[in-house]
Design a protein around this motif. Sequence first.
Motif, PDB file in Angstrom:
ATOM      1  N   LEU A 197       6.085   1.124  16.092  1.00 42.83           N
ATOM      2  CA  LEU A 197       5.870  -0.136  15.383  1.00 42.83           C
ATOM      3  C   LEU A 197       6.360  -0.050  13.936  1.00 42.83           C
ATOM      4  N   SER A 198       5.976   1.014  13.249  1.00 38.03           N
ATOM      5  CA  SER A 198       6.368   1.137  11.844  1.00 38.03           C
ATOM      6  C   SER A 198       7.882   1.285  11.705  1.00 38.03           C
ATOM      7  N   THR A 199       8.519   1.991  12.634  1.00 38.13           N
ATOM      8  CA  THR A 199       9.972   2.179  12.575  1.00 38.13           C
ATOM      9  C   THR A 199      10.695   0.858  12.765  1.00 38.13           C
ATOM     10  N   ALA A 200      10.222   0.050  13.703  1.00 36.73           N
ATOM     11  CA  ALA A 200      10.854  -1.256  13.928  1.00 36.73           C
ATOM     12  C   ALA A 200      10.756  -2.113  12.670  1.00 36.73           C
ATOM     13  N   GLY A 201       9.570  -2.138  12.065  1.00 40.83           N
ATOM     14  CA  GLY A 201       9.397  -2.945  10.857  1.00 40.83           C
ATOM     15  C   GLY A 201      10.236  -2.452   9.691  1.00 40.83           C
ATOM     16  N   LEU A 202      10.267  -1.134   9.473  1.00 42.26           N
ATOM     17  CA  LEU A 202      11.027  -0.571   8.361  1.00 42.26           C
ATOM     18  C   LEU A 202      12.537  -0.746   8.561  1.00 42.26           C
ATOM     19  N   THR A 203      12.985  -0.630   9.805  1.00 43.79           N
ATOM     20  CA  THR A 203      14.418  -0.788  10.078  1.00 43.79           C
ATOM     21  C   THR A 203      14.860  -2.214   9.782  1.00 43.79           C
ATOM     22  N   VAL A 204      14.077  -3.182  10.227  1.00 46.73           N
ATOM     23  CA  VAL A 204      14.409  -4.589   9.963  1.00 46.73           C
ATOM     24  C   VAL A 204      14.374  -4.869   8.462  1.00 46.73           C
ATOM     25  N   LEU A 205      13.347  -4.355   7.780  1.00 45.92           N
ATOM     26  CA  LEU A 205      13.233  -4.555   6.332  1.00 45.92           C
ATOM     27  C   LEU A 205      14.442  -3.970   5.606  1.00 45.92           C
ATOM     28  N   LEU A 206      14.869  -2.793   6.021  1.00 44.55           N
ATOM     29  CA  LEU A 206      16.011  -2.142   5.380  1.00 44.55           C
ATOM     30  C   LEU A 206      17.291  -2.947   5.595  1.00 44.55           C
ATOM     31  N   MET A 207      17.428  -3.536   6.769  1.00 45.53           N
ATOM     32  CA  MET A 207      18.606  -4.369   7.033  1.00 45.53           C
ATOM     33  C   MET A 207      18.603  -5.619   6.152  1.00 45.53           C
ATOM     34  N   LEU A 208      17.426  -6.204   5.945  1.00 46.29           N
ATOM     35  CA  LEU A 208      17.332  -7.388   5.094  1.00 46.29           C
ATOM     36  C   LEU A 208      17.643  -7.056   3.639  1.00 46.29           C
ATOM     37  N   LEU A 209      17.387  -5.804   3.247  1.00 42.22           N
ATOM     38  CA  LEU A 209      17.622  -5.380   1.862  1.00 42.22           C
ATOM     39  C   LEU A 209      18.965  -4.665   1.697  1.00 42.22           C
ATOM     40  N   ALA A 210      19.865  -4.861   2.647  1.00 42.51           N
ATOM     41  CA  ALA A 210      21.140  -4.137   2.648  1.00 42.51           C
ATOM     42  C   ALA A 210      21.908  -4.333   1.351  1.00 42.51           C
ATOM     43  N   ARG A 211      22.084  -5.579   0.927  1.00 42.49           N
ATOM     44  CA  ARG A 211      22.896  -5.842  -0.253  1.00 42.49           C
ATOM     45  C   ARG A 211      22.278  -5.286  -1.532  1.00 42.49           C
ATOM     46  N   PRO A 212      20.951  -5.482  -1.768  1.00 47.42           N
ATOM     47  CA  PRO A 212      20.347  -4.872  -2.957  1.00 47.42           C
ATOM     48  C   PRO A 212      20.449  -3.345  -2.952  1.00 47.42           C
ATOM     49  N   LEU A 213      20.310  -2.741  -1.776  1.00 45.02           N
ATOM     50  CA  LEU A 213      20.412  -1.288  -1.681  1.00 45.02           C
ATOM     51  C   LEU A 213      21.808  -0.824  -2.090  1.00 45.02           C
ATOM     52  N   LEU A 214      22.824  -1.483  -1.571  1.00 44.37           N
ATOM     53  CA  LEU A 214      24.199  -1.115  -1.904  1.00 44.37           C
ATOM     54  C   LEU A 214      24.498  -1.390  -3.385  1.00 44.37           C
ATOM     55  N   ALA A 215      23.901  -2.457  -3.915  1.00 46.73           N
ATOM     56  CA  ALA A 215      24.123  -2.785  -5.326  1.00 46.73           C
ATOM     57  C   ALA A 215      23.556  -1.694  -6.242  1.00 46.73           C
TER      58      ALA A 215
END
Length: 503
Positions: free
Chosen positions: A90-108
Motif C-alpha cells: 500500500l505504501s509503495t503504491a502511494g509513494l510511487t504515484v506521489l513521486l510521479m506527480l512531483l516529477a517536474r519539481p524533482l527534476l527542477a
Amino acid sequence: MSVAKRLASQTAVYGVSSIVGRVLTYLLVPFYTAAFAAAEYGVVTGLYAYVSFLNVVFTYGMETTYFRFANRPGTDRKDLYDRVLSLLLLSTAGLTVLLMLLARPLLALLEIPPGHDEYAYWVALILGLDALTAIPFARLRLENKARKFAGIKLAGIVVNVALNLFFIVLCPAVMSGKWLPALQPLVARVYDPTTGVGYVFLSNLVASGLTLLLLGRELLDFRFRLNLDFLKPLLAYAFPLMLMGLAGMVNETLDRILLPKWLPDNFYPGQSSLTAVGIYGACYKLSIFMQLVIQAFRYAAEPFFFSQSTEKNSPATFALILKWFTLCCAVIFVGISLNVEDIAGQFLKRPEYLQGIAVVPVLLLANLFLGVYYNLSVWFKLTDKTYFGTYIGAGGAVLTIVLNFLLIPVLGYMGSALATLACYFMMAILCWRLGERHFPVPYPALRLGLWLLFAVGLVALGWFISPQGWWARHAWHAGLTALFLAALYLVERPQRARATNAT
C-alpha cells in the motif's frame, strides 16, 4: 561446527553477490563517460542520489523490523510476512504515484531542463519495484536460502549491465554503421537516440521488473492482510531505523544533490552545474576500490564480532582487526592516490571528467575513515546501545549539510569531498571516544594515527612535487608507494613476530 560452517558459507555467498554486482556496475563507468558528456552524466548522478534517499523512505526500516519480529518466540512467520508485505504494498503504491506527480519539481531541483520528465517516472517505478522485493528477499535470508537470494540479485544485475551495453554501446554503433550495419532496420525499432541517458534508467527498470518476477514463488505465497493494531509495534520499531538510514544517506549522497543548488553560476567557467555534478559523480566512482574492501570486510567481520563477543580476549582481537584493516586500507589509499591519473585515464574516457580527479584522494581517505567507523561501531552493537549509532549518524548528517553549505560556494566539488572527509573522520573519532567509555578496547590509536599521517604526507608529496616527464613522474610515485610498503614491513613485521611468539 556445522552451524559455523553454514554461517561462513552464507556470508561468503551474500558477500560475493554484493561485491560482484558492484564491480559489474562499476565497469559501466568507462562506457558512460565515453558515451555521455559530463552534463548528461550529471543527470544520472543526481537522480541516483535521490534514489538512495528514497529507497530508505520506500522501505522505512521494515526489512530489519521483519527480521526482528520474525525471531521473537511464538511469532507466526507466515502471518507476519503477509501483514508486512501488505503494508509495504500500500505504501509503495502511494509513494510511487506521489513521486510521479512531483516529477517536474524533482527534476527542477537538479536543474534538469524540461523535455525528459519520463526520467522521473522511470525512477519512481524502479523505487516501487525495488521496495516490493525487499521483504521477499528478507524472507529468503530468514529461511537461509542464500544461493537463491544471490542468484536472483546477480540475475538482475547482469540483465541491467547487458541492457546498458546494448543501448549505450551496441545500438549507437550499429546505427552509425560502425558495427553490423545490416541490423540497422531491426535496431531502429527498439532504439531512439533522443532517449540518451534515459536508457540507463530504462535498463534498471527492466532489471527491477525481472527481479520481481524471479521472486514469483515468494509473491504467489502472499495473502493480503492488514491490521493496524498489529502493525503499530512494528512501525514504532521501524521509525528510528528509517531515521538512521536517512542520516546515513545524507552523509553518503547529499553532496550530489546540494552541489547544483549551492554552486555559484559560472564557478567553473563554461560549465553548467550539471556538468560539475557529472564530473564529481564520475570521479567519486574511483573511490569504489576502498568501498569494495569495506563491503567485503563488513560481510565477513560483523558475524565474527558477534561470535567473539563472549570470548575473554575479544577486546584484544578487535584491536588487532582494526589495526590490520586500517593498514591495508592505507596501502590502498597510497597506491591509488599516487597513480590516480593512470587509473582515471582507463575509466574516465572524456578529458572533461579528468578535471575532477583531485577529489579522489580525499574521497579515498574519507572512505577509509568510514571503514574505521564500521570497525569501531562494534561496541554499541554488542552492548545493545544502537541508539548511539543514530546520534552519531545524525551528527554526521548535520556536519555534512553545514560544510557543504560553507564550502561548495568557495571550493566547488572539492568542498563536497572535504565535507565527506570531515563527516566520516568526525564519526570515527566520536565513536572511538564513546566506545572507550562504554566498551573499552585497547586500540592502537596513536600508532594508527601516525601511519595515516605518514600516508597522507606521501600522497601530498606525490601530488605537489611532480617531476617532468612520464618516466620520472611514474618512478617518483612508485618510489613513494614502495617507501610506504617498506616502512610498514620493517616496523610492523617485528610487532607481528612478537605477538606470534607471545601466543
